[in-house]
Design an enzyme around this catalytic site. Structure first.
Site, PDB file in Angstrom:
ATOM      1  N   LYS A  44      -5.987  46.359 -58.367  1.00  0.00           N
ATOM      2  CA  LYS A  44      -5.613  46.271 -56.914  1.00  0.00           C
ATOM      3  C   LYS A  44      -5.568  47.732 -56.426  1.00  0.00           C
ATOM      4  O   LYS A  44      -5.336  47.982 -55.312  1.00  0.00           O
ATOM      5  CB  LYS A  44      -4.362  45.505 -56.482  1.00  0.00           C
ATOM      6  CG  LYS A  44      -4.273  44.299 -56.547  1.00  0.00           C
ATOM      7  CD  LYS A  44      -2.780  43.424 -56.685  1.00  0.00           C
ATOM      8  CE  LYS A  44      -2.146  43.631 -55.460  1.00  0.00           C
ATOM      9  NZ  LYS A  44      -0.910  42.945 -55.542  1.00  0.00           N
ATOM     10  N   LYS A  46      -3.416  49.811 -57.654  1.00  0.00           N
ATOM     11  CA  LYS A  46      -1.909  50.379 -57.004  1.00  0.00           C
ATOM     12  C   LYS A  46      -1.323  50.743 -58.325  1.00  0.00           C
ATOM     13  O   LYS A  46      -1.787  49.989 -59.660  1.00  0.00           O
ATOM     14  CB  LYS A  46      -1.083  49.006 -56.496  1.00  0.00           C
ATOM     15  CG  LYS A  46      -1.340  48.896 -55.042  1.00  0.00           C
ATOM     16  CD  LYS A  46      -0.101  47.401 -54.888  1.00  0.00           C
ATOM     17  CE  LYS A  46      -0.060  47.468 -53.221  1.00  0.00           C
ATOM     18  NZ  LYS A  46       0.855  46.680 -52.890  1.00  0.00           N
TER      19      LYS A  46
HETATM   20  N1  C2G Z   1       5.506  42.893 -46.477  1.00  0.00           N
HETATM   21  C1  C2G Z   1       6.007  42.665 -45.231  1.00  0.00           C
HETATM   22  N2  C2G Z   1       6.585  43.828 -44.579  1.00  0.00           N
HETATM   23  C2  C2G Z   1       6.407  45.155 -45.104  1.00  0.00           C
HETATM   24  C3  C2G Z   1       5.884  45.341 -46.441  1.00  0.00           C
HETATM   25  C4  C2G Z   1       5.299  44.212 -47.020  1.00  0.00           C
HETATM   26  O1  C2G Z   1       6.002  41.558 -44.882  1.00  0.00           O
HETATM   27  N3  C2G Z   1       7.073  46.268 -44.364  1.00  0.00           N
HETATM   28  C5  C2G Z   1       4.921  41.717 -47.239  1.00  0.00           C
HETATM   29  C6  C2G Z   1       3.697  41.801 -47.416  1.00  0.00           C
HETATM   30  O2  C2G Z   1       2.692  41.354 -46.550  1.00  0.00           O
HETATM   31  C7  C2G Z   1       3.178  40.806 -48.897  1.00  0.00           C
HETATM   32  C8  C2G Z   1       4.452  41.133 -49.481  1.00  0.00           C
HETATM   33  O3  C2G Z   1       5.532  41.676 -48.630  1.00  0.00           O
HETATM   34  O4  C2G Z   1       3.053  39.392 -48.346  1.00  0.00           O
HETATM   35  C9  C2G Z   1       4.478  41.915 -50.648  1.00  0.00           C
HETATM   36  O5  C2G Z   1       3.925  42.971 -50.344  1.00  0.00           O
HETATM   37  P1  C2G Z   1       3.007  43.905 -51.419  1.00  0.00           P
HETATM   38  O6  C2G Z   1       3.921  44.160 -52.789  1.00  0.00           O
HETATM   39  O7  C2G Z   1       2.343  45.132 -50.766  1.00  0.00           O
HETATM   40  O8  C2G Z   1       1.787  42.866 -51.625  1.00  0.00           O
HETATM   41  P2  C2G Z   1       0.412  43.241 -51.967  1.00  0.00           P
HETATM   42  O9  C2G Z   1       0.019  44.362 -52.641  1.00  0.00           O
HETATM   43  O10 C2G Z   1      -0.311  43.018 -50.464  1.00  0.00           O
HETATM   44  O11 C2G Z   1      -0.161  41.936 -52.750  1.00  0.00           O
HETATM   45  O12 C2G Z   1      -2.984  38.417 -54.082  1.00  0.00           O
HETATM   46  C10 C2G Z   1      -2.359  38.935 -53.012  1.00  0.00           C
HETATM   47  C11 C2G Z   1      -1.658  40.261 -53.316  1.00  0.00           C
HETATM   48  O13 C2G Z   1      -1.098  40.264 -54.585  1.00  0.00           O
HETATM   49  C12 C2G Z   1      -0.758  40.694 -52.401  1.00  0.00           C
END
Ligand code: C2G
Length: 132
Positions: A44, A46
């Site tokens: 990803k 990350k």
């Molecule tokens: N999130 C949120 N508000 C934020 C930050 C994050 O609502 N200020 C939500 C994201 O939209 C996501 C969840 O928290 O639904 C987890 O965020 P991340 O760990 O950044 O997820 P991501 O890397 O986008 O992984 O297959 C899907 C991916 O694994 C999603």
């Protein structure tokens, strides 16, 4: 029993994540998090500060969370929703539309508004600027 699933890295757990999990749980009685493994995070683009086990143990301590499973690839969602008898799939709306293909399996797909002004990358950047 209504079963809900969501996916993510959840690194440096913050109130934006908690807001998402609290709202996601409202769609059912049982909330599963498919947590990105360290290996999948690399795919990803990350690099999480806490490794999978630490991120998993943090999430398991949250009252809204019933089960944490590994997210190893992009493709597993179709199988996960079947294997875990999922009713509702929930993600933040930065993913809006990206997982609508799950609707064809009769899954409710919900995108919730992100919590503004907080993100793991912002935390890292702000700390760097403060020289911490
Ligand atoms: N999130 C949120 N508000 C934020 C930050 C994050 O609502 N200020 C939500 C994201 O939209 C996501 C969840 O928290 O639904 C987890 O965020 P991340 O760990 O950044 O997820 P991501 O890397 O986008 O992984 O297959 C899907 C991916 O694994 C999603």
């Amino acid at each position: 029993m209504k079963r809900v699933i969501t996916y993510g890295t959840f690194d440096l757990l913050h109130y934006g994540h908690i807001n998402l999990l609290r709202r996601a749980k409202k769609y059912g009685d049982y909330l599963i998090i498919a947590l990105s493994t360290d290996e999948f995070n690399e795919k990803k683009g990350k690099h999480s500060y806490f490794n999978y086990e630490k991120r998993k143990s943090l999430l398991e301590s949250i009252r809204y969370v019933d089960l944490v499973i590994p997210e190893k690839n992009w493709e597993q969602k179709v199988n996960d929703v079947k294997e875990y008898n999922i009713d509702t799939f929930v993600m933040g709306d930065d993913w809006k539309g990206k997982f609508d293909y799950l609707k064809k399996d009769g899954i409710d797909v919900v995108y919730l508004p992100r919590t503004p002004k907080v993100s793991t990358s912002k935390i890292k950047k702000d700390l760097k600027l403060q020289g911490k």
